[in-house]
Design a protein around this motif. Structure first.
Motif, PDB file in Angstrom:
ATOM      1  N   GLN A   1     -16.847  -4.157  -9.798  1.00 36.14           N
ATOM      2  CA  GLN A   1     -17.049  -4.620  -8.423  1.00 36.14           C
ATOM      3  C   GLN A   1     -16.095  -3.963  -7.426  1.00 36.14           C
ATOM      4  O   GLN A   1     -16.224  -4.153  -6.224  1.00 36.14           O
ATOM      5  N   VAL A   2     -15.098  -3.218  -7.927  1.00 37.45           N
ATOM      6  CA  VAL A   2     -14.160  -2.515  -7.048  1.00 37.45           C
ATOM      7  C   VAL A   2     -14.459  -1.028  -7.156  1.00 37.45           C
ATOM      8  O   VAL A   2     -14.212  -0.411  -8.188  1.00 37.45           O
ATOM      9  N   PRO A   3     -15.010  -0.425  -6.095  1.00 37.66           N
ATOM     10  CA  PRO A   3     -15.389   0.998  -6.173  1.00 37.66           C
ATOM     11  C   PRO A   3     -14.178   1.926  -6.200  1.00 37.66           C
ATOM     12  O   PRO A   3     -13.152   1.650  -5.577  1.00 37.66           O
ATOM     13  N   LEU A   4     -14.318   3.010  -6.931  1.00 38.37           N
ATOM     14  CA  LEU A   4     -13.298   4.052  -6.992  1.00 38.37           C
ATOM     15  C   LEU A   4     -13.936   5.386  -6.636  1.00 38.37           C
ATOM     16  O   LEU A   4     -15.077   5.654  -7.028  1.00 38.37           O
ATOM     17  N   GLN A   5     -13.188   6.226  -5.930  1.00 37.12           N
ATOM     18  CA  GLN A   5     -13.627   7.601  -5.762  1.00 37.12           C
ATOM     19  C   GLN A   5     -13.363   8.347  -7.072  1.00 37.12           C
ATOM     20  O   GLN A   5     -12.301   8.175  -7.670  1.00 37.12           O
ATOM     21  N   PRO A   6     -14.295   9.148  -7.532  1.00 33.60           N
ATOM     22  CA  PRO A   6     -14.064   9.878  -8.795  1.00 33.60           C
ATOM     23  C   PRO A   6     -12.845  10.789  -8.691  1.00 33.60           C
ATOM     24  O   PRO A   6     -12.578  11.368  -7.634  1.00 33.60           O
ATOM     25  N   LEU A   7     -12.145  10.904  -9.790  1.00 36.80           N
ATOM     26  CA  LEU A   7     -11.005  11.820  -9.867  1.00 36.80           C
ATOM     27  C   LEU A   7     -11.480  13.212 -10.283  1.00 36.80           C
ATOM     28  O   LEU A   7     -10.949  14.220  -9.841  1.00 36.80           O
ATOM     29  N   LEU A   8     -12.489  13.250 -11.148  1.00 31.19           N
ATOM     30  CA  LEU A   8     -13.063  14.508 -11.633  1.00 31.19           C
ATOM     31  C   LEU A   8     -14.526  14.591 -11.215  1.00 31.19           C
ATOM     32  O   LEU A   8     -15.225  13.574 -11.161  1.00 31.19           O
ATOM     33  N   PHE A   9     -14.977  15.809 -10.938  1.00 32.57           N
ATOM     34  CA  PHE A   9     -16.363  16.029 -10.545  1.00 32.57           C
ATOM     35  C   PHE A   9     -16.975  17.065 -11.493  1.00 32.57           C
ATOM     36  O   PHE A   9     -16.315  18.016 -11.897  1.00 32.57           O
ATOM     37  N   GLY A  10     -18.247  16.849 -11.830  1.00 30.79           N
ATOM     38  CA  GLY A  10     -18.892  17.799 -12.724  1.00 30.79           C
ATOM     39  C   GLY A  10     -20.122  17.208 -13.371  1.00 30.79           C
ATOM     40  O   GLY A  10     -20.682  16.206 -12.914  1.00 30.79           O
ATOM     41  N   GLY A  11     -20.516  17.813 -14.484  1.00 28.02           N
ATOM     42  CA  GLY A  11     -21.725  17.387 -15.171  1.00 28.02           C
ATOM     43  C   GLY A  11     -21.548  16.065 -15.892  1.00 28.02           C
ATOM     44  O   GLY A  11     -20.507  15.794 -16.477  1.00 28.02           O
ATOM     45  N   THR A  12     -22.610  15.245 -15.837  1.00 31.63           N
ATOM     46  CA  THR A  12     -22.612  13.963 -16.538  1.00 31.63           C
ATOM     47  C   THR A  12     -23.833  13.799 -17.426  1.00 31.63           C
ATOM     48  O   THR A  12     -23.930  12.818 -18.160  1.00 31.63           O
ATOM     49  N   GLY A  13     -24.771  14.747 -17.321  1.00 35.66           N
ATOM     50  CA  GLY A  13     -26.009  14.606 -18.075  1.00 35.66           C
ATOM     51  C   GLY A  13     -27.009  13.705 -17.389  1.00 35.66           C
ATOM     52  O   GLY A  13     -28.104  13.473 -17.911  1.00 35.66           O
ATOM     53  N   SER A  14     -26.652  13.180 -16.203  1.00 35.79           N
ATOM     54  CA  SER A  14     -27.565  12.299 -15.470  1.00 35.79           C
ATOM     55  C   SER A  14     -27.633  12.747 -14.016  1.00 35.79           C
ATOM     56  O   SER A  14     -26.638  13.216 -13.451  1.00 35.79           O
ATOM     57  N   LYS A  15     -28.789  12.631 -13.398  1.00 39.33           N
ATOM     58  CA  LYS A  15     -29.025  12.984 -11.993  1.00 39.33           C
ATOM     59  C   LYS A  15     -28.463  14.370 -11.659  1.00 39.33           C
ATOM     60  O   LYS A  15     -27.781  14.562 -10.647  1.00 39.33           O
ATOM     61  N   SER A  16     -28.728  15.311 -12.538  1.00 39.27           N
ATOM     62  CA  SER A  16     -28.161  16.648 -12.396  1.00 39.27           C
ATOM     63  C   SER A  16     -28.660  17.377 -11.156  1.00 39.27           C
ATOM     64  O   SER A  16     -28.034  18.350 -10.707  1.00 39.27           O
ATOM     65  N   GLU A  17     -29.768  16.916 -10.575  1.00 42.11           N
ATOM     66  CA  GLU A  17     -30.298  17.574  -9.382  1.00 42.11           C
ATOM     67  C   GLU A  17     -29.513  17.201  -8.122  1.00 42.11           C
ATOM     68  O   GLU A  17     -29.635  17.865  -7.079  1.00 42.11           O
ATOM     69  N   GLU A  18     -28.678  16.163  -8.190  1.00 44.98           N
ATOM     70  CA  GLU A  18     -27.916  15.713  -7.026  1.00 44.98           C
ATOM     71  C   GLU A  18     -26.514  16.302  -7.049  1.00 44.98           C
ATOM     72  O   GLU A  18     -25.879  16.397  -8.102  1.00 44.98           O
ATOM     73  N   MET A  19     -26.000  16.663  -5.872  1.00 45.54           N
ATOM     74  CA  MET A  19     -24.671  17.245  -5.781  1.00 45.54           C
ATOM     75  C   MET A  19     -23.568  16.170  -5.801  1.00 45.54           C
ATOM     76  O   MET A  19     -22.433  16.453  -6.188  1.00 45.54           O
ATOM     77  N   ALA A  20     -23.896  14.964  -5.408  1.00 45.72           N
ATOM     78  CA  ALA A  20     -22.920  13.874  -5.455  1.00 45.72           C
ATOM     79  C   ALA A  20     -22.839  13.310  -6.872  1.00 45.72           C
ATOM     80  O   ALA A  20     -23.818  13.348  -7.631  1.00 45.72           O
ATOM     81  N   MET A  21     -21.654  12.809  -7.229  1.00 46.86           N
ATOM     82  CA  MET A  21     -21.514  12.155  -8.535  1.00 46.86           C
ATOM     83  C   MET A  21     -22.385  10.902  -8.578  1.00 46.86           C
ATOM     84  O   MET A  21     -22.547  10.212  -7.568  1.00 46.86           O
ATOM     85  N   PRO A  22     -22.967  10.582  -9.732  1.00 42.90           N
ATOM     86  CA  PRO A  22     -23.795   9.378  -9.834  1.00 42.90           C
ATOM     87  C   PRO A  22     -23.007   8.126  -9.456  1.00 42.90           C
ATOM     88  O   PRO A  22     -21.788   8.067  -9.635  1.00 42.90           O
ATOM     89  N   GLU A  23     -23.691   7.139  -8.937  1.00 44.83           N
ATOM     90  CA  GLU A  23     -23.048   5.858  -8.604  1.00 44.83           C
ATOM     91  C   GLU A  23     -22.919   4.975  -9.840  1.00 44.83           C
ATOM     92  O   GLU A  23     -22.037   4.123  -9.912  1.00 44.83           O
ATOM     93  N   GLU A  24     -23.773   5.178 -10.824  1.00 42.62           N
ATOM     94  CA  GLU A  24     -23.812   4.304 -11.984  1.00 42.62           C
ATOM     95  C   GLU A  24     -22.587   4.516 -12.872  1.00 42.62           C
ATOM     96  O   GLU A  24     -22.092   5.631 -13.037  1.00 42.62           O
TER      97      GLU A  24
END
Length: 384
Positions: free
Chosen positions: A222-245
């Motif tokens: 319930q407390v959002p965090l900005q990602p520390l690392l950015f890159g591939g996750t295997g999900s929503k690869s077509e989007e440039m933003a990191m997934p919210e999930e």
């Protein structure tokens, strides 16, 4: 006598040896399914993914949380950085810490103090008993409410256990965040972590008895965090933003499936023995050590006299010797491995007055015995 003829008493650094089940699980993964999880639909990738999913559930359960999300990171330090640097801070935000914090917390907060202007305040702790002064802390919070409490569950230097439930409840009265560094606690104290906690960090290679490379944190999400690392996750690869999930948002890059396989096996091993059984064993060894050292007049022990507030980590100093000299003699003459110095925790040594040399730290694990304690006591008596 432990592995390689050494009495290993440095389990706060990493538990050693690892259970055979962990070793075998790592070997099996390397030989049969050490592939990229979550990226392929072929059987090997699915098996790797299943191991990760199972490990998440088992870690969360052993930490004492029925719900929420468990995020894997490379280390507890990585997890603390993700949380502390991922939160939104403002100049003047007050962060309370204990005198027992590791540099994995202290250095990140020092960075935020210099860049954002957060204000770091230290909780009231009795210098003689090493116990938290809850009445005085209540006054501290009333006078200057917390934006966050960042607290070490168990001191990696002297084994003091924080009263988490009381401190968390106090913090929540002022709508503050509660962030727990559980590297030295985790499954051993799972019965004490339920309550008003926002983030709980764990280290797989310490109290979980797993391999290096698998750690992380629990969050209710319930407390959002900005990602520390950015890159591939295997999900929503077509989007440039990191997934919210979650957990994808905080797990960029390939999972260390080998380490996580070892961690899953460690969870099964822990569950079969019972973490509280291990904690009881460590406390008994620590009590025997403290009682023995207290009979040596030139030895000073730094511990909480209340056994319920003390884990199996003990620090001491010897008059006439630096901590490093004692540790060197124990290693070279007695084949006893202990840790000497500041233990990456300068706050506590400033608090204890043990700068610049620090203390000799003894930390017990499941595989230590009464004979190990007695061998150490005899060695210290001979040194003195």
């Amino acid at each position: 006598m432990g592995a390689h003829g050494v009495i290993y008493l440095d389990n706060a650094a990493t538990t050693f040896p690892k259970p055979l089940e962990v070793v075998r699980a790592v070997e099996e993964c390397l030989q049969h399914y050490a592939v990229n999880a979550g990226r392929g639909i072929y059987p090997l990738a699915r098996r790797a993914d299943e191991v990760i999913v199972a490990a998440r559930y088992k870690c969360r359960s052993l930490l004492g949380f029925a719900e929420g999300k468990l995020i894997f990171t490379a280390s507890a330090t990585h997890a603390l950085n993700q949380i502390l640097l991922g939160l939104t801070w403002h100049g003047g935000d007050v962060v309370y810490v204990s005198p027992f914090e590791h540099n994995a917390v202290a250095r990140v907060l020092h960075h935020l103090e210099g860049t954002v202007g957060v204000e770091i305040r230290q909780l009231a702790v009795d210098r003689n008993t090493l116990s938290y002064d809850l009445e005085e802390i209540e006054k501290q919070f009333f006078a200057c409410p917390p934006k966050a409490l960042v607290i070490s569950h168990v001191s990696n230097v002297c084994g003091v256990i924080a009263p988490l439930r009381e401190l968390a409840a106090m913090t929540k009265k002022y709508q503050g965040l509660v962030i727990v560094d559980g590297a030295q606690g985790g499954p051993m104290l799972a019965h004490t972590v339920r309550g008003d906690i926002d983030f709980y960090v764990f280290s797989g290679h310490k109290t979980f008895y797993g391999p290096f490379g698998a750690a992380g944190f629990w969050t209710h999400g319930q407390v959002p965090l900005q990602p520390l690392l950015f890159g591939g996750t295997g999900s929503k690869s077509e989007e440039m933003a990191m997934p919210e999930e979650l957990p994808d948002r905080y797990e960029a890059g390939s999972h260390n499936v080998v380490a996580i396989a070892g961690l899953q096996a460690a969870c099964d091993w822990l569950a079969a023995i019972g973490p509280q059984v291990i904690m009881k064993h460590e406390r008994e060894l620590a009590l025997r050590l403290v009682e023995g050292l207290s009979c040596v007049p030139t030895v000073k022990v730094y511990t909480n006299p209340n056994v319920n507030c003390q884990a199996g980590i003990i620090s001491f100093t010897v008059v006439g010797y630096t901590a490093q000299e004692v540790a060197m003699i124990l290693a070279q003459n007695y084949n006893i491995a202990v840790r000497a110095g500041l233990h990456c925790a300068p706050y506590v040594h400033r608090f204890l007055g043990t700068l610049p040399h620090g203390t000799v730290r003894v930390s017990f694990g499941y595989f230590n015995t009464i004979e190990d304690v007695d061998a150490l006591l005899q060695a210290v008596e001979e040194i003195v």
